[in-house]
Design a protein around this motif. Structure first.
Motif, PDB file in Angstrom:
ATOM      1  N   GLN A 284       9.051  16.857   4.395  1.00  0.00           N
ATOM      2  CA  GLN A 284       8.615  15.490   4.148  1.00  0.00           C
ATOM      3  C   GLN A 284       7.377  15.475   3.262  1.00  0.00           C
ATOM      4  O   GLN A 284       6.743  14.447   3.072  1.00  0.00           O
ATOM      5  CB  GLN A 284       8.336  14.744   5.428  1.00  0.00           C
ATOM      6  CG  GLN A 284       8.012  15.569   6.608  1.00  0.00           C
ATOM      7  CD  GLN A 284       8.170  14.746   7.870  1.00  0.00           C
ATOM      8  OE1 GLN A 284       8.111  13.529   7.825  1.00  0.00           O
ATOM      9  NE2 GLN A 284       8.386  15.394   8.985  1.00  0.00           N
TER      10      GLN A 284
ATOM     11  N   ARG B 164       0.804  -1.218   0.000  1.00  0.00           N
ATOM     12  CA  ARG B 164       0.000   0.000   0.000  1.00  0.00           C
ATOM     13  C   ARG B 164       0.845   1.280   0.000  1.00  0.00           C
ATOM     14  O   ARG B 164       0.595   2.180  -0.808  1.00  0.00           O
ATOM     15  CB  ARG B 164      -0.934  -0.013   1.210  1.00  0.00           C
ATOM     16  CG  ARG B 164      -1.826   1.213   1.307  1.00  0.00           C
ATOM     17  CD  ARG B 164      -2.739   1.139   2.519  1.00  0.00           C
ATOM     18  NE  ARG B 164      -3.307   2.444   2.810  1.00  0.00           N
ATOM     19  CZ  ARG B 164      -3.684   2.824   4.027  1.00  0.00           C
ATOM     20  NH1 ARG B 164      -3.553   2.003   5.054  1.00  0.00           N
ATOM     21  NH2 ARG B 164      -4.190   4.012   4.222  1.00  0.00           N
ATOM     22  N   PRO B 165       1.873   1.385   0.852  1.00  0.00           N
ATOM     23  CA  PRO B 165       2.647   2.627   0.856  1.00  0.00           C
ATOM     24  C   PRO B 165       3.263   2.919  -0.504  1.00  0.00           C
ATOM     25  O   PRO B 165       3.233   4.057  -0.981  1.00  0.00           O
ATOM     26  CB  PRO B 165       3.759   2.352   1.873  1.00  0.00           C
ATOM     27  CG  PRO B 165       3.285   1.240   2.711  1.00  0.00           C
ATOM     28  CD  PRO B 165       2.348   0.428   1.861  1.00  0.00           C
TER      29      PRO B 165
ATOM     30  N   ILE C 288      -0.803  10.034   1.115  1.00  0.00           N
ATOM     31  CA  ILE C 288       0.328   9.130   0.916  1.00  0.00           C
ATOM     32  C   ILE C 288       0.930   8.745   2.269  1.00  0.00           C
ATOM     33  O   ILE C 288       1.239   7.580   2.523  1.00  0.00           O
ATOM     34  CB  ILE C 288       1.399   9.783   0.027  1.00  0.00           C
ATOM     35  CG1 ILE C 288       0.824  10.067  -1.355  1.00  0.00           C
ATOM     36  CG2 ILE C 288       2.613   8.890  -0.092  1.00  0.00           C
ATOM     37  CD1 ILE C 288       1.766  10.797  -2.264  1.00  0.00           C
ATOM     38  N   LEU C 289       1.076   9.745   3.147  1.00  0.00           N
ATOM     39  CA  LEU C 289       1.677   9.457   4.449  1.00  0.00           C
ATOM     40  C   LEU C 289       0.814   8.495   5.249  1.00  0.00           C
ATOM     41  O   LEU C 289       1.322   7.631   5.967  1.00  0.00           O
ATOM     42  CB  LEU C 289       1.904  10.749   5.223  1.00  0.00           C
ATOM     43  CG  LEU C 289       3.101  11.553   4.711  1.00  0.00           C
ATOM     44  CD1 LEU C 289       3.086  12.967   5.273  1.00  0.00           C
ATOM     45  CD2 LEU C 289       4.410  10.861   5.072  1.00  0.00           C
ATOM     46  N   ALA C 290      -0.507   8.624   5.118  1.00  0.00           N
ATOM     47  CA  ALA C 290      -1.403   7.698   5.812  1.00  0.00           C
ATOM     48  C   ALA C 290      -1.163   6.281   5.302  1.00  0.00           C
ATOM     49  O   ALA C 290      -1.144   5.324   6.075  1.00  0.00           O
ATOM     50  CB  ALA C 290      -2.854   8.100   5.584  1.00  0.00           C
ATOM     51  N   ALA C 291      -0.935   6.159   3.982  1.00  0.00           N
ATOM     52  CA  ALA C 291      -0.646   4.838   3.428  1.00  0.00           C
ATOM     53  C   ALA C 291       0.699   4.330   3.933  1.00  0.00           C
ATOM     54  O   ALA C 291       0.859   3.156   4.247  1.00  0.00           O
ATOM     55  CB  ALA C 291      -0.656   4.895   1.901  1.00  0.00           C
ATOM     56  N   ILE C 292       1.665   5.236   4.005  1.00  0.00           N
ATOM     57  CA  ILE C 292       3.000   4.845   4.467  1.00  0.00           C
ATOM     58  C   ILE C 292       2.941   4.322   5.902  1.00  0.00           C
ATOM     59  O   ILE C 292       3.617   3.365   6.255  1.00  0.00           O
ATOM     60  CB  ILE C 292       3.966   6.043   4.331  1.00  0.00           C
ATOM     61  CG1 ILE C 292       4.390   6.172   2.868  1.00  0.00           C
ATOM     62  CG2 ILE C 292       5.179   5.891   5.239  1.00  0.00           C
ATOM     63  CD1 ILE C 292       5.219   7.381   2.562  1.00  0.00           C
ATOM     64  N   HIS C 293       2.116   4.951   6.718  1.00  0.00           N
ATOM     65  CA  HIS C 293       2.009   4.504   8.107  1.00  0.00           C
ATOM     66  C   HIS C 293       0.862   3.518   8.297  1.00  0.00           C
ATOM     67  O   HIS C 293       0.531   3.157   9.420  1.00  0.00           O
ATOM     68  CB  HIS C 293       1.854   5.706   9.042  1.00  0.00           C
ATOM     69  CG  HIS C 293       3.130   6.472   9.181  1.00  0.00           C
ATOM     70  ND1 HIS C 293       4.194   5.993   9.907  1.00  0.00           N
ATOM     71  CD2 HIS C 293       3.529   7.654   8.657  1.00  0.00           C
ATOM     72  CE1 HIS C 293       5.198   6.856   9.835  1.00  0.00           C
ATOM     73  NE2 HIS C 293       4.818   7.868   9.087  1.00  0.00           N
ATOM     74  N   ASP C 294       0.285   3.118   7.185  1.00  0.00           N
ATOM     75  CA  ASP C 294      -0.735   2.080   7.184  1.00  0.00           C
ATOM     76  C   ASP C 294      -1.891   2.388   8.138  1.00  0.00           C
ATOM     77  O   ASP C 294      -2.311   1.543   8.929  1.00  0.00           O
ATOM     78  CB  ASP C 294      -0.082   0.732   7.542  1.00  0.00           C
ATOM     79  CG  ASP C 294      -0.929  -0.432   7.049  1.00  0.00           C
ATOM     80  OD1 ASP C 294      -1.736  -0.201   6.131  1.00  0.00           O
ATOM     81  OD2 ASP C 294      -0.787  -1.539   7.589  1.00  0.00           O
ATOM     82  N   LEU C 295      -2.399   3.618   8.081  1.00  0.00           N
ATOM     83  CA  LEU C 295      -3.559   3.967   8.900  1.00  0.00           C
ATOM     84  C   LEU C 295      -4.815   3.410   8.234  1.00  0.00           C
ATOM     85  O   LEU C 295      -4.914   3.407   7.007  1.00  0.00           O
ATOM     86  CB  LEU C 295      -3.703   5.490   9.020  1.00  0.00           C
ATOM     87  CG  LEU C 295      -2.534   6.271   9.615  1.00  0.00           C
ATOM     88  CD1 LEU C 295      -2.918   7.745   9.775  1.00  0.00           C
ATOM     89  CD2 LEU C 295      -2.103   5.695  10.954  1.00  0.00           C
TER      90      LEU C 295
ATOM     91  N   GLU D 214      -3.068  15.497  -0.700  1.00  0.00           N
ATOM     92  CA  GLU D 214      -2.508  14.299  -1.323  1.00  0.00           C
ATOM     93  C   GLU D 214      -1.297  13.789  -0.536  1.00  0.00           C
ATOM     94  O   GLU D 214      -1.126  12.589  -0.341  1.00  0.00           O
ATOM     95  CB  GLU D 214      -2.122  14.636  -2.763  1.00  0.00           C
ATOM     96  CG  GLU D 214      -1.550  13.478  -3.524  1.00  0.00           C
ATOM     97  CD  GLU D 214      -2.513  12.940  -4.572  1.00  0.00           C
ATOM     98  OE1 GLU D 214      -3.588  13.537  -4.757  1.00  0.00           O
ATOM     99  OE2 GLU D 214      -2.183  11.919  -5.195  1.00  0.00           O
TER     100      GLU D 214
ATOM    101  N   GLU E 271      -7.443   7.379   9.502  1.00  0.00           N
ATOM    102  CA  GLU E 271      -6.898   8.423   8.645  1.00  0.00           C
ATOM    103  C   GLU E 271      -7.814   9.650   8.646  1.00  0.00           C
ATOM    104  O   GLU E 271      -7.369  10.772   8.828  1.00  0.00           O
ATOM    105  CB  GLU E 271      -6.724   7.890   7.227  1.00  0.00           C
ATOM    106  CG  GLU E 271      -6.247   8.941   6.243  1.00  0.00           C
ATOM    107  CD  GLU E 271      -6.184   8.433   4.809  1.00  0.00           C
ATOM    108  OE1 GLU E 271      -6.184   7.203   4.606  1.00  0.00           O
ATOM    109  OE2 GLU E 271      -6.149   9.294   3.899  1.00  0.00           O
TER     110      GLU E 271
ATOM    111  N   ALA F 241       9.972   4.015  13.673  1.00  0.00           N
ATOM    112  CA  ALA F 241       9.373   5.044  12.826  1.00  0.00           C
ATOM    113  C   ALA F 241       7.865   5.162  13.046  1.00  0.00           C
ATOM    114  O   ALA F 241       7.280   6.231  12.843  1.00  0.00           O
ATOM    115  CB  ALA F 241       9.663   4.738  11.356  1.00  0.00           C
ATOM    116  N   ARG F 242       7.240   4.068  13.472  1.00  0.00           N
ATOM    117  CA  ARG F 242       5.800   4.126  13.715  1.00  0.00           C
ATOM    118  C   ARG F 242       5.457   4.878  14.991  1.00  0.00           C
ATOM    119  O   ARG F 242       4.317   5.255  15.215  1.00  0.00           O
ATOM    120  CB  ARG F 242       5.228   2.703  13.801  1.00  0.00           C
ATOM    121  CG  ARG F 242       5.371   1.934  12.512  1.00  0.00           C
ATOM    122  CD  ARG F 242       4.549   0.670  12.540  1.00  0.00           C
ATOM    123  NE  ARG F 242       4.790  -0.124  11.340  1.00  0.00           N
ATOM    124  CZ  ARG F 242       4.218   0.111  10.165  1.00  0.00           C
ATOM    125  NH1 ARG F 242       3.356   1.093  10.044  1.00  0.00           N
ATOM    126  NH2 ARG F 242       4.506  -0.648   9.118  1.00  0.00           N
TER     127      ARG F 242
END
Lengths: 271, 318, 293
Positions: free
Chosen positions: B97, A10-11, B110-117, B106, B122, B85-86
């Motif tokens: 960043q 996903r990321p 993307i950051l929400a996806a990176i941190h898998d929220l 946007e 989110e 990092a989490r």
């Protein structure tokens, strides 16, 4: 379920999708980018064609046969450049401290770097390579068999992997070179140039560098020889073209070692 | 006793620098031992090159210590970088960043996806941050078109989107106007109150320290020079505060008031500046003495300047 | 008496005027000389980068040797006047010039023009275009030391090359290289930097320049072995003046008379490209003033 492929990717998908969207959103400039990118491919082909305008055969191959070498190598390079080419930006990231931001995210650094961008414009260049490949496959007298189809697929996948590995290898080296970034260009872009040549014209030192150490001859030339049924130079066995996956694995060993050393150097205070 | 959120023991970091042809070793951080508890708000101050950034890089796993140990959120920063990092959010005043060519919204996605929220988390967190940092008006604007104040708010939100337990801020208010600074500080105070977030911030701005921090660490050439609260710091260095008075009539210079030093007069003595040592006297006592000589129309008390405090600490140690 | 005095006075005045003009010219030359030297010095900070460039030049050079020597041999040892030795000279001189002749399309002033910062430069008593080109030429001249000369030496020692018969070739070649460097800087200014007065994004132009210039300047293959129509096309552009002609002159591929003709062609291109750049700069300045930056 949290560990499904979808969740794990996903990321990366989020970043790539948005990069792709943003490139296409400036239509006029994207069109210009596509056109220039295609011109790059065409001119690279022209560089070889003008030589054959003067002679019939170079290194034992005719122009139609070289089209196959060029097509394979250039298609693979363009695809690798599209997906891994921005590893070249590492010196900029290092200078601006952008790399530190990657450290603050819960993904592996290399994967983040690779998926941080995608240059869609290079599709146009890949198209030139693809056309050359298709023409090369059509005009030459190839004794088609399932093995030929398999080798073609193996060669494309391996070639892509080799060029991608070259970009990563260069990225790792950038941690040490920073200002001297052009040094790696000699082998990445020099490698592309080498890969589109009939390697039979090389002397031994060139074979050592671009034949085996950076196995560029395995991206297009050697698989093409097997497809065409032409004997390999240097007394290499007939089946050497089938070794492309081995060459790709070797490139990635080098790439990952280089990357690991580079990151260690960076964390050890190279920054 | 709870587990500390940051703990370092004998933390040391050397750099090899090329000095012409010779190589010499510089100690950026030297035998640093400290402990920060969850929920604390710590100001980490020192001159440029004192070792602040190096410390932060070691806390977050960007740099490997030469010696000593460090645990952040109970994790080893280098080995457990991805898990760490989490739990940590970092705002670098100087490096972004966000994706400069994308709208703010946007970047958050993307950051929400990176941190898998999750989608719900989110939305909830984004809404909260957008409201508190007043970002609604520029959510659709590409980052490169934001003003500095807007960009810093967006950066702050980006670092806090995954609700980290520990937030590290490197010069968060640098270059901002008074109003923007105020807004960011209020946000951080509220964030700390509602989520119990631990704050560690480096700054050159005394206002940041006063309004946000209940503990101060001063670092000098890689070594810890002070660890305590703000009043204690002023006491230690004997930093003077300055009383500025506007008077109803022009009078002679206000000299000879006990515990004060006359710094200067403007407008024929209509505005006068007096430095006083908070240990020796109080603002009220000084004011009383001034009022005996002339009617005071207005007054302000200037706090010691952070650079001045740091300078004094350094001077005392040398 | 009066008349003669008047005449003397007029002569004196005219003399003084001439003298002032001379001083002015000397002043101008000194300013641009300083800019040139500053560009030269600035580049010396990037020695490591230059070394990287040399490694790349040499590697590409060796690959060019392999393919072009094979072509000459396949053609029977001689191809459009090139034998192996002359081809070697062509390869190593052109590789050496790669760090100095601007075939990449990057120029410092481009960003300043695009961002409007150039408005400040217009306030200085200097010609913006001339100063930008002079700086680039200074940088290029420096690059001849760590990249140009070593490339030629490496090629000469490792591969061997032909030398020109006539000593004048060296002198004419040096002048031609200088002209080639200046033409490339002036062309990049014209094609990549100046459009920035009107365009928001000039990266596409830069890439286009990079793609076309190398090919038509004869970087990969001498333009003389192009098909006739393509050779004519190349000669209708300033690109061969940047690299092909200087290499032809200094390698002795052309004799002294032909060299002088090529030099004249180079001068014409420099004048043309420079004049066009000047026109665009003036129009750009007006555009900037109207827009208010």
């Amino acid at each position: 379920m949290a560990d499904s492929l979808g969740a794990r990717t996903r990321p990366y998908r989020a970043v790539l999708a948005s990069r792709a969207r943003s490139q296409r959103s400036y239509r006029a400039s994207f069109a210009v980018d596509l056109a220039s990118s295609m011109l790059v491919g065409v001119i690279e082909l022209a560089e070889i064609w003008v030589l054959f305008h003067n002679v019939v055969e170079l290194g034992g191959l005719e122009f139609s046969q070289i089209l196959l070498v060029f097509g394979l190598a250039d298609l693979c390079f363009s695809l690798a450049d599209m997906t891994f080419g921005h590893c070249d930006n590492l010196p900029t990231y290092l200078r601006a401290g952008t790399l530190d931001v990657f450290y603050l995210r819960p993904q592996p650094l290399l994967l983040q770097l690779v998926t941080s961008d995608i240059s869609l414009r290079r599709l146009a260049r890949a198209a030139v390579g693809a056309v050359a490949l298709v023409v090369g496959l059509t005009v030459n007298d190839i004794a088609w068999s399932p093995a030929h189809v398999l080798l073609l697929l193996v060669a494309i996948v391996s070639g892509y992997a080799m060029f991608a590995g070259m970009f990563v290898w260069a990225g790792g080296a950038q941690f040490f070179l920073v200002e001297g970034a052009e040094t790696t260009n000699a082998f990445v872009y020099g490698g592309r140039y080498a890969a589109t040549q009939p390697a039979s014209v090389w002397n031994r030192p060139l074979w050592a560098v671009f034949g085996f150490f950076f196995p560029m001859a395995f991206t297009g030339f050697l698989p093409a020889l097997w497809l065409l049924g032409v004997e390999a130079p240097l007394g290499l066995p007939d089946w050497v073209g089938w070794c492309a996956p081995v060459a790709a694995a070797w490139t990635w060993v080098m790439a990952l070692v280089s990357w690991r050393l580079g990151v260690r150097h960076y964390q050890g205070g190279g920054g | 006793m709870t587990e500390p959120i940051i703990e370092t023991t004998g933390l040391t970091r050397e750099f090899k620098v090329r000095d012409g042809l010779k190589r010499r070793t510089v100690l950026a951080v030297d035998d640093l031992t400290l402990r920060i508890e969850p929920g604390e708000a710590v100001g980490y101050i020192g001159a440029n090159g004192a070792g602040k950034s190096t410390t932060i890089k070691m806390l977050t796993g960007i740099l490997v210590p030469t010696q000593g140990s460090v645990t952040t959120c109970g994790l080893r920063p280098v080995q457990d970088r991805r898990r760490l990092a989490r739990q940590v959010g970092v705002v670098f005043g100087q490096r972004s960043q966000l994706w400069w060519d994308l709208p703010v919204r946007e970047s958050f996605r993307i950051l929400a996806a990176i941190h898998d929220l999750s989608a719900a988390a989110e939305k909830e967190r984004t809404d909260e941050l957008v409201e508190r940092l007043e970002m609604a008006e520029f959510l659709g604007t590409p980052v490169r078109q934001l003003s500095l104040g807007q960009r810093m708010r967006a950066e702050m939100a980006a670092a806090l989107l995954h609700s980290p337990r520990l937030v590290i801020l490197d010069e968060p208010t640098i270059g901002l106007d008074v109003l923007s600074k105020q807004r960011l500080r209020e946000f951080l105070v509220a964030e700390r109150r509602t989520h119990g977030t631990t704050l560690l911030l480096t700054t050159h701005d005394m206002g940041d320290v006063e309004r946000l921090c209940d503990r101060i660490l001063v670092i000098d050439r890689g070594r810890l020079a002070y660890d305590g609260d703000l009043p204690g710091l002023s006491r230690t260095v004997g930093a003077e505060r300055v009383l500025v008075v506007d008077l109803a009539e022009s009078i002679e210079d206000l000299t000879g008031i006990p515990g004060t030093r006359h710094l200067g007069s403007e407008g024929h003595g209509l505005r006068q500046r007096l430095a006083f040592d908070a240990e020796a006297t109080t603002a009220a006592r000084v004011l009383a003495s001034v009022s005996e000589r002339a009617e005071v129309l207005d007054l302000t008390v200037e706090e010691p300047d952070i650079e001045d405090v740091v300078r004094r600490i350094y001077a005392a140690r040398r | 008496m009066k008349a003669s005095f008047g005449r003397t006075g007029r002569n004196l005045a005219r003399g003084a005027g001439r003298l002032r003009l001379l001083f002015l010219m000397r002043g101008t030359i000194r300013v641009y000389w300083r800019i040139l030297v500053a560009g030269f010095r600035r580049q010396s900070a990037y020695l490591l980068a230059a070394f990287g460039g040399l490694v790349a030049n040499t590697t590409f050079g060796l690959l060019k040797v392999a393919i072009l020597f094979a072509t000459v041999r396949a053609a029977g040892g001689e191809l459009q006047g090139y034998d192996v030795a002359l081809m070697s000279t062509y390869i190593w001189v052109s590789q050496g010039l790669l760090g100095s002749v601007n075939l990449f399309g990057r120029i410092d002033i481009a960003d300043r023009i695009k961002d409007g910062d150039v408005a400040v430069d217009f306030l200085r008593p200097l010609d913006v275009q001339a100063a930008a080109i002079t700086t680039e030429v200074g940088k290029s001249l420096f690059n001849l030391i760590p990249r140009g000369i070593p490339s030629v030496l490496i090629g000469g020692l490792v591969v061997g090359m032909a030398l020109p018969d006539h000593p004048a070739s060296y002198l004419l070649g040096a002048v031609s290289i200088l002209l080639g460097i200046a033409i490339s800087a002036a062309t990049v200014y014209l094609v990549v930097a100046a459009p920035g007065f009107w365009l928001v994004e000039t990266r596409g132009l830069q890439i286009l320049y990079m793609v076309v210039s190398g090919f038509l300047a004869g970087l990969f293959v001498p333009i003389w072995i192009f098909p006739k129509w393509l050779e004519m096309l190349a000669q209708a552009t300033p690109f061969p003046s940047m690299m092909m002609y200087p290499v032809d002159i200094i390698s002795g591929r052309v004799d002294v008379t032909e060299s002088l003709v090529l030099l004249a062609v180079q001068l014409a291109w420099l004048a043309g490209v420079g004049a066009l750049g000047q026109v665009l700069t003036r129009a750009g300045r007006r555009h900037l003033e109207v827009q208010g930056g």
